[in-house]
Design a protein around this motif. Sequence first.
Motif, PDB file in Angstrom:
ATOM      1  N   ASP A 112      32.694  39.355  43.495  1.00 37.29           N
ATOM      2  CA  ASP A 112      32.780  40.266  44.646  1.00 37.29           C
ATOM      3  C   ASP A 112      32.586  39.536  45.979  1.00 37.29           C
ATOM      4  OD1 ASP A 112      30.044  39.785  44.624  1.00 37.29           O
ATOM      5  OD2 ASP A 112      29.455  41.905  44.659  1.00 37.29           O
ATOM      6  N   GLU A 113      32.248  38.230  45.915  1.00 40.77           N
ATOM      7  CA  GLU A 113      32.128  37.421  47.130  1.00 40.77           C
ATOM      8  C   GLU A 113      33.228  36.357  47.197  1.00 40.77           C
ATOM      9  OE1 GLU A 113      28.188  35.807  46.996  1.00 40.77           O
ATOM     10  OE2 GLU A 113      27.211  37.750  47.304  1.00 40.77           O
ATOM     11  N   ASP A 114      34.265  36.518  46.399  1.00 39.32           N
ATOM     12  CA  ASP A 114      35.354  35.527  46.365  1.00 39.32           C
ATOM     13  C   ASP A 114      36.258  35.725  47.572  1.00 39.32           C
ATOM     14  OD1 ASP A 114      37.451  33.802  45.790  1.00 39.32           O
ATOM     15  OD2 ASP A 114      37.513  34.312  43.665  1.00 39.32           O
ATOM     16  N   ALA A 115      36.307  34.707  48.429  1.00 42.36           N
ATOM     17  CA  ALA A 115      37.162  34.782  49.623  1.00 42.36           C
ATOM     18  C   ALA A 115      38.526  34.154  49.392  1.00 42.36           C
ATOM     19  CB  ALA A 115      36.470  34.087  50.795  1.00 42.36           C
ATOM     20  N   LEU A 116      38.704  33.438  48.281  1.00 42.33           N
ATOM     21  CA  LEU A 116      39.975  32.754  48.014  1.00 42.33           C
ATOM     22  C   LEU A 116      40.916  33.597  47.166  1.00 42.33           C
ATOM     23  CD1 LEU A 116      38.708  29.114  47.292  1.00 42.33           C
ATOM     24  CD2 LEU A 116      39.571  30.076  49.446  1.00 42.33           C
ATOM     25  N   ALA A 117      40.369  34.292  46.183  1.00 42.92           N
ATOM     26  CA  ALA A 117      41.163  35.214  45.352  1.00 42.92           C
ATOM     27  C   ALA A 117      40.429  36.550  45.406  1.00 42.92           C
ATOM     28  CB  ALA A 117      41.261  34.697  43.917  1.00 42.92           C
ATOM     29  N   THR A 118      40.955  37.475  46.150  1.00 43.47           N
ATOM     30  CA  THR A 118      40.195  38.675  46.498  1.00 43.47           C
ATOM     31  C   THR A 118      40.248  39.732  45.399  1.00 43.47           C
ATOM     32  OG1 THR A 118      42.085  39.750  47.535  1.00 43.47           O
ATOM     33  CG2 THR A 118      40.759  38.270  48.917  1.00 43.47           C
ATOM     34  N   GLU A 119      39.363  40.720  45.550  1.00 43.63           N
ATOM     35  CA  GLU A 119      39.334  41.834  44.602  1.00 43.63           C
ATOM     36  C   GLU A 119      40.662  42.601  44.618  1.00 43.63           C
ATOM     37  OE1 GLU A 119      36.774  45.947  43.896  1.00 43.63           O
ATOM     38  OE2 GLU A 119      35.811  44.239  44.906  1.00 43.63           O
ATOM     39  N   ASP A 120      41.266  42.761  45.784  1.00 40.70           N
ATOM     40  CA  ASP A 120      42.560  43.446  45.858  1.00 40.70           C
ATOM     41  C   ASP A 120      43.626  42.697  45.059  1.00 40.70           C
ATOM     42  OD1 ASP A 120      41.564  45.474  47.403  1.00 40.70           O
ATOM     43  OD2 ASP A 120      42.339  44.687  49.310  1.00 40.70           O
ATOM     44  N   GLU A 121      43.610  41.361  45.140  1.00 37.20           N
ATOM     45  CA  GLU A 121      44.577  40.568  44.385  1.00 37.20           C
ATOM     46  C   GLU A 121      44.315  40.662  42.888  1.00 37.20           C
ATOM     47  OE1 GLU A 121      45.841  36.975  47.330  1.00 37.20           O
ATOM     48  OE2 GLU A 121      43.736  37.033  46.741  1.00 37.20           O
ATOM     49  N   ALA A 122      43.044  40.691  42.519  1.00 37.49           N
ATOM     50  CA  ALA A 122      42.701  40.845  41.102  1.00 37.49           C
ATOM     51  C   ALA A 122      43.159  42.203  40.586  1.00 37.49           C
ATOM     52  CB  ALA A 122      41.192  40.682  40.906  1.00 37.49           C
ATOM     53  N   ARG A 123      42.977  43.234  41.404  1.00 34.33           N
ATOM     54  CA  ARG A 123      43.395  44.579  40.992  1.00 34.33           C
ATOM     55  C   ARG A 123      44.912  44.648  40.834  1.00 34.33           C
ATOM     56  NH1 ARG A 123      40.057  48.539  40.845  1.00 34.33           N
ATOM     57  NH2 ARG A 123      38.597  47.467  42.235  1.00 34.33           N
ATOM     58  N   ALA A 124      45.637  43.968  41.710  1.00 37.59           N
ATOM     59  CA  ALA A 124      47.096  43.952  41.601  1.00 37.59           C
ATOM     60  C   ALA A 124      47.541  43.281  40.299  1.00 37.59           C
ATOM     61  CB  ALA A 124      47.697  43.225  42.804  1.00 37.59           C
ATOM     62  N   MET A 125      46.843  42.227  39.877  1.00 44.42           N
ATOM     63  CA  MET A 125      47.178  41.577  38.605  1.00 44.42           C
ATOM     64  C   MET A 125      46.877  42.498  37.434  1.00 44.42           C
ATOM     65  SD  MET A 125      46.202  37.548  39.001  1.00 44.42           S
ATOM     66  CE  MET A 125      44.461  37.832  39.202  1.00 44.42           C
ATOM     67  N   ALA A 126      45.718  43.153  37.483  1.00 41.17           N
ATOM     68  CA  ALA A 126      45.358  44.074  36.405  1.00 41.17           C
ATOM     69  C   ALA A 126      46.344  45.238  36.335  1.00 41.17           C
ATOM     70  CB  ALA A 126      43.937  44.583  36.607  1.00 41.17           C
ATOM     71  N   ASP A 127      46.811  45.709  37.485  1.00 43.04           N
ATOM     72  CA  ASP A 127      47.787  46.795  37.504  1.00 43.04           C
ATOM     73  C   ASP A 127      49.129  46.348  36.924  1.00 43.04           C
ATOM     74  OD1 ASP A 127      45.961  48.500  38.650  1.00 43.04           O
ATOM     75  OD2 ASP A 127      46.723  48.272  40.701  1.00 43.04           O
ATOM     76  N   ALA A 128      49.479  45.077  37.101  1.00 50.10           N
ATOM     77  CA  ALA A 128      50.777  44.582  36.622  1.00 50.10           C
ATOM     78  C   ALA A 128      50.791  44.380  35.110  1.00 50.10           C
ATOM     79  CB  ALA A 128      51.120  43.270  37.317  1.00 50.10           C
ATOM     80  N   ALA A 129      49.684  43.927  34.548  1.00 48.63           N
ATOM     81  CA  ALA A 129      49.632  43.659  33.107  1.00 48.63           C
ATOM     82  C   ALA A 129      49.520  44.981  32.349  1.00 48.63           C
ATOM     83  CB  ALA A 129      48.450  42.760  32.788  1.00 48.63           C
ATOM     84  N   PRO A 130      50.340  45.173  31.305  1.00 48.74           N
ATOM     85  CA  PRO A 130      50.396  46.483  30.634  1.00 48.74           C
ATOM     86  C   PRO A 130      49.093  46.911  29.967  1.00 48.74           C
ATOM     87  CG  PRO A 130      52.305  45.131  30.048  1.00 48.74           C
ATOM     88  CD  PRO A 130      51.361  44.242  30.781  1.00 48.74           C
ATOM     89  N   ASP A 131      48.339  45.967  29.404  1.00 47.06           N
ATOM     90  CA  ASP A 131      47.115  46.284  28.669  1.00 47.06           C
ATOM     91  C   ASP A 131      46.003  45.424  29.242  1.00 47.06           C
ATOM     92  OD1 ASP A 131      45.222  47.080  26.840  1.00 47.06           O
ATOM     93  OD2 ASP A 131      45.939  45.745  25.254  1.00 47.06           O
ATOM     94  N   SER A 132      45.351  45.934  30.293  1.00 51.15           N
ATOM     95  CA  SER A 132      44.427  45.077  31.029  1.00 51.15           C
ATOM     96  C   SER A 132      43.166  45.826  31.405  1.00 51.15           C
ATOM     97  CB  SER A 132      45.097  44.556  32.300  1.00 51.15           C
ATOM     98  OG  SER A 132      45.355  45.630  33.180  1.00 51.15           O
ATOM     99  N   GLU A 133      42.132  45.054  31.717  1.00 52.31           N
ATOM    100  CA  GLU A 133      40.923  45.604  32.309  1.00 52.31           C
ATOM    101  C   GLU A 133      40.472  44.677  33.419  1.00 52.31           C
ATOM    102  OE1 GLU A 133      37.357  45.105  29.603  1.00 52.31           O
ATOM    103  OE2 GLU A 133      38.963  44.757  28.153  1.00 52.31           O
ATOM    104  N   LEU A 134      39.791  45.236  34.396  1.00 51.92           N
ATOM    105  CA  LEU A 134      39.321  44.484  35.560  1.00 51.92           C
ATOM    106  C   LEU A 134      37.800  44.523  35.589  1.00 51.92           C
ATOM    107  CD1 LEU A 134      39.749  43.068  38.338  1.00 51.92           C
ATOM    108  CD2 LEU A 134      39.816  45.362  39.348  1.00 51.92           C
ATOM    109  N   LEU A 135      37.201  43.342  35.798  1.00 52.85           N
ATOM    110  CA  LEU A 135      35.751  43.239  35.933  1.00 52.85           C
ATOM    111  C   LEU A 135      35.442  42.541  37.253  1.00 52.85           C
ATOM    112  CD1 LEU A 135      32.845  43.447  34.843  1.00 52.85           C
ATOM    113  CD2 LEU A 135      33.216  41.231  33.727  1.00 52.85           C
ATOM    114  N   VAL A 136      34.721  43.227  38.128  1.00 52.19           N
ATOM    115  CA  VAL A 136      34.259  42.636  39.380  1.00 52.19           C
ATOM    116  C   VAL A 136      32.822  42.176  39.173  1.00 52.19           C
ATOM    117  CG1 VAL A 136      33.866  42.992  41.846  1.00 52.19           C
ATOM    118  CG2 VAL A 136      35.785  44.138  40.704  1.00 52.19           C
ATOM    119  N   MET A 137      32.583  40.880  39.365  1.00 49.26           N
ATOM    120  CA  MET A 137      31.274  40.305  39.072  1.00 49.26           C
ATOM    121  C   MET A 137      30.426  40.248  40.337  1.00 49.26           C
ATOM    122  SD  MET A 137      32.446  37.283  36.467  1.00 49.26           S
ATOM    123  CE  MET A 137      30.768  36.939  35.999  1.00 49.26           C
TER     124      MET A 137
END
Length: 274
Positions: free
Chosen positions: A207-232
Amino acid sequence: MTVQLYARDVGSGTPLVLLHAFPLSSAMWLEQRQGLAGRFRVITPDLRGFGGSRLGDDEPSIDAMADDVARVFRDQGVRRAVVGGLSMGGYVAMALCRRHPELVIGLVLAGTRAAPDTETVRENRLRQAEALDGDAGVRVLVDEVLPGLVGPTTMRQRALVYGRVRGLVQATPPRAAAWAQRAMAARPDSFDTLRELRVPTLVMVGDEDALATEDEARAMADAAPDSELLVMPRAGHLCAVEQPDLFNQAVAEFTAALARTAKESPDGAARPRG
């Protein structure tokens, strides 16, 4: 040319192949080897030019790095594995899914991005590569890359972790870092790769990642058909190093669930959970 990667291989059970971040080596996975080898076979290669692996003379390419990892599977006698990658390792993991999908039974993407670099980021990578090819060694990595690798909580409260990361950055071979920067600058968009995945995916981001953001992680999780997202929580870019217990728990649960599914299916293949 063919490059044979050096890889640490510990434990037994379902294979778990972990691909390291830039500009580190498989040494960053120390706590994953210690924490997960009791349940899984943990294989941590040094990507080409880093750690114990030679650089070779190929043109810089994330695809070449993925092909190197595919050879590790063959060399280690691994038919299929859960593949995890952090930052640059995530780029290589997605390229492996695109080029060698038959090797992957599950995908873990941490602190990484599916989008290609913006022009500004790309130009910055190429500028750093030029500096790394000069006489200054890895100073540009220490000055410009190191500050973004860990989050403010680690900077304030985890001096030993920061010191370890700094030591790994300082040990980076400059030629390998320059090659990798050029490879990352040229990498393609990987969203189509994620959309076409036929295996479960776990996306993690600090949740403090400035290089690969939570929004970008969510976009990847949304793209993958069977996915889960964990914000640490309280983790920056190197979430596996900053929060190893949380990272290991999430990866262990994900891998164990895949192993159970594979055991239950007639052909030994993991099935989507959704």
